[in-house]
Enzyme design. Structure first.
Site, PDB file in Angstrom:
ATOM      1  N   ARG A  77     -11.078   2.231   5.879  1.00  0.00           N
ATOM      2  CA  ARG A  77     -11.033   2.676   4.396  1.00  0.00           C
ATOM      3  C   ARG A  77     -11.441   4.194   4.337  1.00  0.00           C
ATOM      4  O   ARG A  77     -11.207   5.043   3.908  1.00  0.00           O
ATOM      5  CB  ARG A  77     -11.356   1.706   3.132  1.00  0.00           C
TER       6      ARG A  77
ATOM      7  N   ARG B   3      -8.332   3.766 -10.344  1.00  0.00           N
ATOM      8  CA  ARG B   3      -7.674   2.386 -10.046  1.00  0.00           C
ATOM      9  C   ARG B   3      -7.354   1.915 -11.397  1.00  0.00           C
ATOM     10  O   ARG B   3      -8.324   1.903 -12.318  1.00  0.00           O
ATOM     11  CB  ARG B   3      -8.481   1.568  -9.279  1.00  0.00           C
TER      12      ARG B   3
ATOM     13  N   GLN C 259      -5.262   1.994   1.026  1.00  0.00           N
ATOM     14  CA  GLN C 259      -5.513   0.661   1.763  1.00  0.00           C
ATOM     15  C   GLN C 259      -4.447   0.755   2.958  1.00  0.00           C
ATOM     16  O   GLN C 259      -5.088   0.353   4.270  1.00  0.00           O
ATOM     17  CB  GLN C 259      -5.034  -0.415   0.953  1.00  0.00           C
TER      18      GLN C 259
ATOM     19  N   CYS D  86      -6.248  -7.141   3.388  1.00  0.00           N
ATOM     20  CA  CYS D  86      -6.884  -5.847   2.791  1.00  0.00           C
ATOM     21  C   CYS D  86      -8.308  -6.273   2.024  1.00  0.00           C
ATOM     22  O   CYS D  86      -9.201  -5.504   1.855  1.00  0.00           O
ATOM     23  CB  CYS D  86      -6.259  -5.156   1.571  1.00  0.00           C
TER      24      CYS D  86
ATOM     25  N   HIS E 151      -0.951   0.532  -3.103  1.00  0.00           N
ATOM     26  CA  HIS E 151      -2.183   0.599  -2.947  1.00  0.00           C
ATOM     27  C   HIS E 151      -2.151   1.595  -1.398  1.00  0.00           C
ATOM     28  O   HIS E 151      -2.466   1.088  -0.557  1.00  0.00           O
ATOM     29  CB  HIS E 151      -2.685  -0.884  -2.579  1.00  0.00           C
TER      30      HIS E 151
ATOM     31  N   ASP F   1      -1.851 -11.137   1.743  1.00  0.00           N
ATOM     32  CA  ASP F   1      -2.843 -10.736   0.498  1.00  0.00           C
ATOM     33  C   ASP F   1      -3.078 -11.971  -0.293  1.00  0.00           C
ATOM     34  O   ASP F   1      -2.355 -12.847  -0.170  1.00  0.00           O
ATOM     35  CB  ASP F   1      -2.343  -9.521  -0.246  1.00  0.00           C
TER      36      ASP F   1
HETATM   37  N1  NVA Z   1      -3.207  -6.905  -4.398  1.00  0.00           N
HETATM   38  C1  NVA Z   1      -4.595  -6.987  -4.688  1.00  0.00           C
HETATM   39  C2  NVA Z   1      -5.194  -6.120  -3.729  1.00  0.00           C
HETATM   40  C3  NVA Z   1      -6.798  -6.036  -3.851  1.00  0.00           C
HETATM   41  C4  NVA Z   1      -7.385  -4.755  -3.256  1.00  0.00           C
HETATM   42  C5  NVA Z   1      -4.723  -6.727  -6.213  1.00  0.00           C
HETATM   43  O1  NVA Z   1      -4.049  -5.813  -6.772  1.00  0.00           O
HETATM   44  O2  NVA Z   1      -5.765  -7.211  -6.774  1.00  0.00           O
HETATM   45  N1   CP Z   2      -9.122  -3.643  -0.369  1.00  0.00           N
HETATM   46  C1   CP Z   2      -9.653  -3.289  -1.557  1.00  0.00           C
HETATM   47  O1   CP Z   2      -9.226  -2.404  -2.319  1.00  0.00           O
HETATM   48  O2   CP Z   2     -10.784  -3.621  -1.813  1.00  0.00           O
HETATM   49  P1   CP Z   2     -11.630  -3.531  -3.153  1.00  0.00           P
HETATM   50  O3   CP Z   2     -10.910  -4.315  -4.221  1.00  0.00           O
HETATM   51  O4   CP Z   2     -12.954  -4.228  -2.877  1.00  0.00           O
HETATM   52  O5   CP Z   2     -11.641  -2.157  -3.469  1.00  0.00           O
END
Ligand code: NVA
Ligand code: CP
Length: 300
Positions: free
Chosen positions: A287, A101, A131, A259, A128, A219
């Protein structure tokens, strides 16, 4: 030089492979698929925060008979500037798979290029994918596995989640209507490819996106790394709240997905996210099942 298979984007899998992956996720959840990754190890590089992704991958590996190793920037050398390519080479000597990540999608591609084990995208600024596989599993639980028959409404930021939904629509052929404010559209390359299917529509009007939809999803307005833009974004997104009035535009049997983490009272009202149409906790649970299917496909 990389001969292994990676999962960096939903489009890395063909339509047939995605359908099989979702079916496997379903069978893993029901207990009908008892496949294992006995003795296999997964390195998990996290350069951004996580609750669901970290825990679901780690528990998935444990339940599959393997092991996961959490590497944060705070206490691994990549956080002190060791190159992505050296990290990929070294981790490949120890583990059977790597999840990452991070911010730039190019970093994940670089890692995959230099790793000799499968690499899984656990979220980038662009995509992502894990997800959205879980989201598709949740949609199938509500409406059955014929994804091409679905209508999905995306409300809000054209972010990593929106881009992965577009990739899913491209592969599975469902109707996807995205309502994003000007300046916050999804990635143009991702959109251009998917619009060849003729079933991905961009609009500025949330009501138009939600009309008759089976799934309404959104989101946060500011993703990880955009925290300082929050005030500007809050103004731009003011008309893009998923509230009861918007849900009434959708089909009577529509479900709401997010998500998570969510900001109640910003992108979604509490009455929706905590209401009867919300499937957010099934979505979060999925997930783990979806990622088991991904890990088994890549590392099995
Ligand atoms: N769009 C959000 C998703 C978090 C799971 C981010 O990238 O922070
Ligand atoms: N939805 C998601 O990816 O959550 P986290 O940021 O908690 O991993």
């Amino acid at each position: 030089m990389a001969t292994h298979r990676d999962f960096l984007a939903i489009t890395d899998f063909s339509t047939e492979e995605l359908i099989a992956l979702l079916d496997r996720a379903r069978r893993l959840k029901s207990g009908d698929d008892k496949s294992k990754l006995t003795g296999k190890s997964l390195a998990m590089i996290f350069r951004k925060s996580s609750t669901r992704t970290r825990v679901s991958f780690e528990v998935a590996m444990t339940q599959l008979g393997g092991h996961a190793i959490f590497l944060s920037d705070r206490d691994s050398q990549i956080g002190r500037g060791e190159t992505v390519s050296d990290t990929a080479e070294v981790l490949s000597r120890y583990v059977d798979g790597i999840t990452i990540r991070t911010f730039a999608h190019a970093e994940v591609e670089e890692l995959a290029e230099h790793a000799s084990v499968p690499v899984v995208n656990a979220l980038t600024d662009l995509l992502h994918p894990c997800q959205v596989i879980a989201d598709l599993q949740t949609v199938a639980e509500a409406f059955g596995s014929d994804h091409s028959a679905r209508k999905v409404a995306w409300i809000g930021d054209g972010n990593n989640m929106a881009n992965s939904w577009i990739n899913a629509a491209f592969r599975l052929g469902f109707e996807l209507r995205l309502a994003c404010p000007a300046g916050y559209d999804p990635d143009p390359t991702v959109v251009a490819r998917a619009q060849k299917t003729g079933r991905v529509l961009l609009t500025r009007d949330p009501a138009e996106a939600a009309e008759g939809a089976d799934v309404v999803t959104t989101d946060v307005w500011a993703s990880m790394g955009q925290e300082e833009e929050m005030a500007v974004r809050a103004r731009a997104f003011a008309g893009y709240v998923v509230d009861d009035a918007l849900m009434k535009r959708a089909d009577r049997k529509a479900i709401f997905l997010h998500c998570l983490p969510a900001h109640r009272g910003e992108e979604v009202m509490a009455s929706v996210i905590d209401g009867p149409q919300s499937r957010i906790f099934d979505e979060a649970e999925n997930r783990m099942h979806a990622q088991k299917a991904i890990l088994l496909d890549l590392m099995g």
